[in-house]
Design an enzyme around this catalytic site. Structure first.
Site, PDB file in Angstrom:
ATOM      1  CD  GLU A 146      -3.317   0.835   1.599  1.00 42.75           C
ATOM      2  OE1 GLU A 146      -4.121   1.763   1.745  1.00 42.75           O
ATOM      3  OE2 GLU A 146      -3.624  -0.355   1.766  1.00 42.75           O
ATOM      4  CG  ASP A 202      -6.460  -0.277   8.036  1.00 40.80           C
ATOM      5  OD1 ASP A 202      -6.809  -0.046   9.206  1.00 40.80           O
ATOM      6  OD2 ASP A 202      -6.582   0.543   7.118  1.00 40.80           O
TER       7      ASP A 202
END
Length: 376
Positions: free
Chosen positions: A147, A159
């Site tokens: 990410e 997350d």
């Protein structure tokens, strides 16, 4: 020729954060849980180096050679897919090709970690196709790297780790510095209600990176008082008050720091209250978290504020707050399980009357990353 393994299915949950917002990239504490909703992967391993992906929700297709992924150059969902594969290769894992159908039922841009669900599930799938199993923390780090480096979102670890390490029936208390994990039971009489405000949230284009920079400014100021400080996680309320007394902060930087310091304290208090069954106090802490995110961190909005206000006035609701990075997306509420259907039925009309928008609400139990092998 390499033997081609049979197809298999992976279910990678989304995540909702009960409390501990914008603390993960400050090396702090968070308490999310993995959702029943998530991302599904139908995986057919191949005997070549072709990664073929069908994104069913987008009616889109991508094909790339693992030796030449061109990761992070497209500006769309392909960066998450190719970036995850590239992050695995960067970490030294040898991969074979696969054809993968990807689908899911998470709201997109809703703050429920649809991107992390994709990254963790895809990394797990590609590794499983090679017969490789790695620790949840390592899996989360690879997904986070995808990410940051290839989707260009400077995210924390919460997350990915909450999805990779989620335990059914439990929230996950995470120390974002050490990556130590503690499962916190969520009893059956407690429902976790997730409400999509209908306001889309674009994380990369939001003020997320600005907030990170402001926290770094606060750390630099506080290090003048205590050089041992590395992150806001190391700061006590007492030290923060001392810096204010010495007039070291601009107002905005102080408020950013105050949110993070107080939020870390709320996470520990909430975990303790869950263990003793004091759900009313958990709800109070969730309310305080929202107000801090609204006033000190300034990542809420009219719709999120309205949703949480409506929820707090409903019977059976202990507390409510925005969840995720903010700037739209979702709220989370702690509700008596016996009242959850009544709350859902009343919330939609009340929210529409107040804002003109529609919201989607669903209750969830804590879930986990799962795999379904082909039957013999």
């Amino acid at each position: 020729m390499t033997e081609v393994k049979a197809a298999f299915f992976v279910r990678s949950p989304g995540r909702v954060n009960l409390i501990g917002e914008h603390t993960d990239y400050n090396a702090g504490f968070v308490m999310p849980l993995a959702l029943e909703r998530g991302t599904t992967f139908q995986v057919q391993p191949r005997d070549d180096q072709q990664l073929i992906v069908h994104a069913l929700r987008f009616n889109a297709h991508d094909q790339a050679d693992l030796a030449n992924l061109a990761a992070g150059t497209h500006g769309d969902w392909r960066d998450y897919v190719r970036g995850t594969a590239q992050a695995l290769l960067d970490a030294g894992y040898a991969l074979q090709g696969a054809e993968i159908n990807i689908d899911g039922d998470l709201p997109l841009s809703g703050g429920l970690s649809s991107s992390a669900s994709l990254e963790v599930g895809l990394a797990f799938s590609l590794l499983h196709a090679q017969g490789i199993t790695i620790a949840p923390a390592e899996l989360a780090k690879i997904a986070q790297r995808a990410e940051i480096e290839y989707a260009h979102v400077n995210c924390g670890i919460m997350d990915q780790l909450s999805i990779a390490a989620g335990v059914a029936g439990h929230a996950t208390l995470i120390d974002c510095r050490s990556l130590e994990i503690e499962a916190v039971p969520i009893p059956a009489e407690v429902a976790v209600l997730v409400i999509d405000s209908g306001v889309p949230r674009t994380l990369a284009g939001s003020a997320y990176n600005q907030r990170r920079a402001e926290c770094e400014q606060a750390v630099a100021i506080l290090q003048q008082l205590d050089p041992s400080i590395n992150d806001l996680r190391d700061v006590s309320s007492t030290l923060l008050a001392q810096a204010v007394e010495q007039d070291r902060f601009e107002d905005v930087i102080y408020r950013r720091a105050r949110h993070v310091v107080s939020e870390n304290e709320r996470v520990h208090k909430a975990a303790a209250a869950f263990r003793t069954g004091d759900f009313g106090y958990v709800g109070e802490l969730m309310n305080e978290s929202h107000w801090s995110l609204r006033d000190d961190y300034e990542v809420s909005g009219p719709e999120l504020d309205q949703l949480t206000e409506l929820l707090r006035d409903m019977a059976g609701v202990w507390g409510a707050r925005l969840t995720g990075a903010g700037f739209g997306g979702c709220c989370v509420a702690l509700v008596e399980a016996s009242q959850v259907d009544t709350v859902i039925a009343a919330l939609g009309p009340a929210y529409h009357a107040a804002t003109g928008r529609t919201c989607e609400a669903f209750s969830t139990k804590a879930s986990a990353l799962t795999i379904e092998e082909p039957r013999a």
